[in-house]
Design an enzyme around this catalytic site. Structure first.
Site, short mmCIF file in Angstrom:
data_model
loop_
_atom_site.label_atom_id
_atom_site.label_comp_id
_atom_site.label_asym_id
_atom_site.label_seq_id
_atom_site.Cartn_x
_atom_site.Cartn_y
_atom_site.Cartn_z
N ARG A 7 51.65 48.40 58.80
CA ARG A 7 50.27 48.60 58.30
C ARG A 7 50.20 49.89 57.49
O ARG A 7 49.50 49.98 56.50
CB ARG A 7 49.26 48.59 59.46
CG ARG A 7 47.86 48.94 59.00
CD ARG A 7 46.73 48.46 59.92
NE ARG A 7 47.02 48.53 61.33
CZ ARG A 7 47.03 49.65 62.06
NH1 ARG A 7 46.75 50.82 61.51
NH2 ARG A 7 47.32 49.61 63.35
N TYR A 24 31.95 38.58 39.50
CA TYR A 24 32.36 37.50 40.39
C TYR A 24 31.33 37.37 41.53
O TYR A 24 30.88 38.38 42.08
CB TYR A 24 33.77 37.80 40.94
CG TYR A 24 34.15 36.90 42.09
CD1 TYR A 24 34.10 35.52 41.96
CD2 TYR A 24 34.56 37.45 43.30
CE1 TYR A 24 34.44 34.70 43.02
CE2 TYR A 24 34.91 36.62 44.37
CZ TYR A 24 34.85 35.25 44.22
OH TYR A 24 35.16 34.44 45.27
N ASP A 79 37.08 46.63 37.50
CA ASP A 79 37.76 45.41 37.95
C ASP A 79 38.43 44.81 36.71
O ASP A 79 37.76 44.27 35.82
CB ASP A 79 36.75 44.45 38.58
CG ASP A 79 37.42 43.20 39.15
OD1 ASP A 79 38.49 42.82 38.64
OD2 ASP A 79 36.87 42.60 40.09
N LYS A 125 44.99 36.34 40.81
CA LYS A 125 44.79 35.73 39.48
C LYS A 125 46.03 35.95 38.59
O LYS A 125 47.09 35.49 38.91
CB LYS A 125 43.52 36.28 38.84
CG LYS A 125 42.34 36.39 39.82
CD LYS A 125 41.98 35.07 40.47
CE LYS A 125 40.83 35.27 41.45
NZ LYS A 125 40.73 34.22 42.43
#
Ligand code: P1T
Length: 386
Positions: free
Chosen positions: A53, A105, A177, A202
């Site tokens: 992590r 989005y 973004d 994407k």
């Protein structure tokens, strides 16, 4: 091979962050599929790693690769694009104001308005294509400006240099973004942004087979805050996903070239079609921010949005008839996708906001893939012919 910022994009895409494996000489960075690392004595770790992590060698290689592609110093990866977005919002506190560009989005809109609003973070929607609107919305509580460009789904182009210059005057952090453009077409850090966000799901991934997000910055203090949050909140990607993304970035520049040339031809074809009321593509001279796109993007991307004559009935007919284009949410994969934002990706956006933005029943969004463009155009032709 060790890359430098002076190397071209393709060389950095293939090599940055990656060295032959020190144990075996394997040219490809291994999938270090382990949750933990053995210690020599309590607190005495062998190398740099103690727990996945916190850090993992496969993830580190991906992070170094992405930092290089965006012209940044640091990158951090997340389990999804929205997890990356949430990490940035977690740098804000109750009472802070955030400016969000009005077309984003649907999941980003939902996260700002329905999750972080409850924690006392105020979101103000701003049409950032007019810089005067940004100036008017900033007050002394403003902590963050979130820019998405090109926007999802109406492909507005926001002038990154102009917005980040205003933000800097007011000491406000900016995050761009960059999902729709990809690091190949646009590098917001070079245009003054503090943070770049990606849904790696994407174009970076490019094969519609994994979910992931990333944040890239040049600012050491922001990086330290985000790294602490990444460790504390734990929304890290799986190691296998990191390997898949490392494999994908090697071809990003080649894929993007084809996405862009195919999208331009598809946009030009649709622009001539009598069944299409309007085509939105940043590469068309008719796009309202075509000049800004020319200034800040290397090319105009793989996304094309259209308004069909005949509203919902016409959209439904086209979306049910396509054969090569697949009716599905998401974008940026090698295969062409098509979708109906009002019913699908932007259903969670309140109807009044959708109406204001023009996300109507006749709006259809295409993610143009890298198939043979003549086949794509023939598919659209048969789907549009009644
Ligand atoms: O799906 P995820 O990896 O969490 O990424 C969220 C996200 C963030 N930013 C932009 C610009 C996006 O388009 C997305 C996800 N978008 C879709 C799934 C879509 O079809 O538009």
């Amino acid at each position: 091979m060790k890359t430098t910022p002076e190397h071209g994009f393709g060389t950095r895409a293939i090599h940055a962050g990656q060295q032959p494996d020190p144990t075996t000489g394997a040219i490809i960075t291994p999938i270090y599929q382990t949750s933990t690392f053995v210690q020599a004595s309590p607190g005495v770790i062998k190398g740099e790693y103690d727990y996945t992590r916190a850090a993992n060698p496969t993830r580190d290689a991906l992070q170094a690769n992405l930092a290089s592609l965006e012209g940044g110093k640091h990158a951090l990866c997340y389990a999804s694009g929205v997890a990356a977005t949430g990490a940035v919002l977690h740098m804000c506190s109750a009472g802070d104001r955030v400016l969000l560009c009005d077309d984003v989005y649907g999941g980003t809109n939902r996260l700002f308005h329905r999750v972080f609003a409850q924690l006392g973070i105020e979101t103000v929607l701003v049409d950032m294509t007019d810089i005067a609107n940004v100036r008017a919305a900033i007050n002394d509580r403003t902590r963050l400006i979130w820019i998405e460009t090109p926007t999802n789904p109406t492909l507005k182009i926001i002038d990154i240099e102009a917005v980040t210059a205003v933000a800097r005057q007011h000491g406000v952090i900016t995050c761009v973004d960059n999902t729709f453009a990809s690091p190949y077409l646009q590098n917001p850090l070079r245009l003054g942004a503090d943070i770049v966000c990606h849904s790696m799901t994407k174009y970076i991934g490019g094969h519609s087979d994994a979910l992931g997000g990333a944040l890239i910055t040049n600012d050491d203090e922001i990086h330290q805050k985000l790294k602490f949050l990444q460790l504390s909140e734990g929304a890290v990607p799986g190691v296998l996903e990191c390997f898949l993304y490392l494999r994908s970035t090697k071809t990003l520049h080649v894929r993007m070239e084809r996405h862009c040339s195919n999208a331009m031809k598809v946009a030009e074809y649709l622009d001539r079609h009598p069944g299409v009321e309007r085509v939105i593509y940043p590469g068309l001279a008719s796009h309202p921010q075509h000049d800004v796109a020319r200034k800040q993007m290397r090319a105009f991307g793989g996304m094309v949005t259209i308004y069909l004559k005949g509203g919902l009935e016409a959209s439904r007919r086209m979306l049910e008839r396509v054969q090569i284009f697949a009716l599905a949410e998401s974008l940026g994969g090698v295969e062409s996708l098509i979708e109906h934002p009002a019913i699908m990706t932007h259903a969670s956006v309140p109807p009044e906001q959708r109406a204001k933005l023009g996300i109507s029943d006749g709006l259809v969004r295409l993610s143009v893939g890298i198939e043979d463009v003549d086949d794509l155009i023939a598919d659209l032709e048969q789907a549009l012919t009644s």
